[in-house]
Design a protein around this motif. Structure first.
Motif, PDB file in Angstrom:
ATOM      1  N   ARG A 142       0.679  -1.395  -0.060  1.00 22.61           N
ATOM      2  CA  ARG A 142      -0.095  -0.068  -0.085  1.00 22.61           C
ATOM      3  C   ARG A 142       0.771   1.387  -0.029  1.00 22.61           C
ATOM      4  O   ARG A 142       0.253   2.506   0.269  1.00 22.61           O
ATOM      5  N   GLY A 143       2.101   1.344  -0.337  1.00 23.29           N
ATOM      6  CA  GLY A 143       2.812   2.238  -0.381  1.00 23.29           C
ATOM      7  C   GLY A 143       3.417   3.006   0.943  1.00 23.29           C
ATOM      8  O   GLY A 143       3.814   3.899   0.896  1.00 23.29           O
ATOM      9  N   ILE A 144       3.361   2.049   1.853  1.00 23.43           N
ATOM     10  CA  ILE A 144       3.793   2.780   3.375  1.00 23.43           C
ATOM     11  C   ILE A 144       5.304   1.844   3.717  1.00 23.43           C
ATOM     12  O   ILE A 144       5.614   0.673   3.387  1.00 23.43           O
ATOM     13  N   THR A 145       6.029   2.804   4.018  1.00 22.32           N
ATOM     14  CA  THR A 145       7.312   2.516   4.404  1.00 22.32           C
ATOM     15  C   THR A 145       7.737   2.320   5.897  1.00 22.32           C
ATOM     16  O   THR A 145       6.930   3.213   6.731  1.00 22.32           O
ATOM     17  N   CYS A 146       8.445   1.686   6.364  1.00 18.92           N
ATOM     18  CA  CYS A 146       8.815   1.385   7.657  1.00 18.92           C
ATOM     19  C   CYS A 146      10.228   1.077   7.903  1.00 18.92           C
ATOM     20  O   CYS A 146      10.805   0.214   7.365  1.00 18.92           O
ATOM     21  N   ASN A 147      10.813   2.048   8.671  1.00 18.45           N
ATOM     22  CA  ASN A 147      12.503   1.714   8.683  1.00 18.45           C
ATOM     23  C   ASN A 147      12.664   1.924  10.305  1.00 18.45           C
ATOM     24  O   ASN A 147      11.844   2.559  10.971  1.00 18.45           O
ATOM     25  N   ALA A 148      13.928   1.744  10.771  1.00 18.40           N
ATOM     26  CA  ALA A 148      14.358   1.710  12.064  1.00 18.40           C
ATOM     27  C   ALA A 148      15.709   2.861  11.852  1.00 18.40           C
ATOM     28  O   ALA A 148      16.477   2.645  11.184  1.00 18.40           O
ATOM     29  N   ILE A 149      15.783   3.707  12.853  1.00 23.16           N
ATOM     30  CA  ILE A 149      17.206   4.397  13.273  1.00 23.16           C
ATOM     31  C   ILE A 149      17.768   3.845  14.399  1.00 23.16           C
ATOM     32  O   ILE A 149      16.990   3.491  15.404  1.00 23.16           O
ATOM     33  N   ALA A 150      18.983   3.544  14.353  1.00 23.05           N
ATOM     34  CA  ALA A 150      19.731   2.904  15.566  1.00 23.05           C
ATOM     35  C   ALA A 150      20.894   3.888  15.906  1.00 23.05           C
ATOM     36  O   ALA A 150      21.851   4.033  15.335  1.00 23.05           O
ATOM     37  N   PRO A 151      20.557   4.637  16.873  1.00 28.02           N
ATOM     38  CA  PRO A 151      21.491   5.803  17.584  1.00 28.02           C
ATOM     39  C   PRO A 151      22.571   5.036  18.293  1.00 28.02           C
ATOM     40  O   PRO A 151      22.192   3.934  18.839  1.00 28.02           O
ATOM     41  N   GLY A 152      23.752   5.569  18.246  1.00 27.59           N
ATOM     42  CA  GLY A 152      24.601   5.232  19.179  1.00 27.59           C
ATOM     43  C   GLY A 152      24.774   6.017  20.505  1.00 27.59           C
ATOM     44  O   GLY A 152      23.603   6.491  20.880  1.00 27.59           O
TER      45      GLY A 152
END
Length: 244
Positions: free
Chosen positions: A173-183
């Motif tokens: 459906r055109g939905i993106t999901c990503n993660a940010i991994a901070p230090g």
């Protein structure tokens, strides 16, 4: 860039969450702030100085119904949710042998279950919209582990798995999901560390400095402004994960 769009940010009373709110407001987005207790008027005024609207929802996202209230209020107030950033998180650090069941459960409940709860509720809305961006805050600790943080590492590793599964389910459906991994990022928490701990920490970071909240905000803005990156984990850590 985001004029007229709606961005929901959990755990946005200060630190990374507060800076995320300011940066997205600067780009023209209406902001829905969330915290368990309160949001300062100073932060609200700073956001509204960019001529955008803000809405505050006090609630604990680890509770299923309160996470639903957050998404429902955002939708009712602005008619859409374009970006959800799951930033709410806690630590209860101690060695594994000393860690109580309550300490483990609380961290996993806020960091992982809270992320699931908001995704569960917003996904229904985004599927109807046929657009949306979900950004989850993980951590390099979820990738490499850390003594004294078994609960935190488990919760943030879980966020990575949740991110990838969500990305696969919603992509059609055109939905993106990503993660940010901070230090290690300069926040109130890192400011309180002893000089010895700071020196030890810097020895594990190839760039030899702590990150800034703007480094995380830059990455979130990038992810929210693209439509062909999904299911990824972006490390913002000065190279720390390479020394894991």
């Amino acid at each position: 860039m985001f004029k007229g769009k709606t961005v929901v940010i959990t755990g946005s009373s200060r630190g990374i969450g507060g800076q995320l709110a300011i940066r997205f407001a600067k780009e023209g987005a209406n902001i829905v702030l969330n915290a368990r207790k309160e949001i300062s008027q100073e932060l609200i005024k700073k956001i509204e100085s960019y001529q955008v609207e803000t809405h505050v929802v006090i609630g604990d996202v680890q509770k299923f119904d309160e996470a639903k209230k957050l998404i429902d209020e955002a939708h009712n107030r602005f008619g859409r949710v374009d970006v959800l950033i799951n930033n709410a998180g806690i630590t209860r650090d101690t060695l594994l042998m000393r860690m109580t069941e309550e300490m483990f459960d609380e961290v996993v409940s806020v960091n992982l279950k809270g992320t699931f709860n908001t995704i569960h509720h917003v996904s229904k809305l985004m599927l109807k919209q046929r657009f949306g961006t979900i950004i989850n805050m993980s951590s390099v600790i979820g990738e490499i582990g850390n003594p004294g943080q078994a609960n935190y590492a488990a919760s943030k590793a879980g966020v990575i798995g949740l991110t990838k599964s969500t990305a696969k389910e919603l992509a059609a459906r055109g939905i993106t999901c990503n993660a940010i991994a901070p230090g290690f990022i300069e926040t109130d928490m890192t400011d309180s560390l002893s000089e010895k701990i700071k020196e030890t920490t810097l020895s594990h970071i190839p760039l030899k400095r702590l990150g800034k909240t703007d480094d995380i905000a830059d990455t979130a803005l990038f992810l929210a402004n693209q439509s062909y990156i999904t299911g990824q984990v972006i490390n913002v850590d000065g190279g720390m994960v390479m020394n894991g």
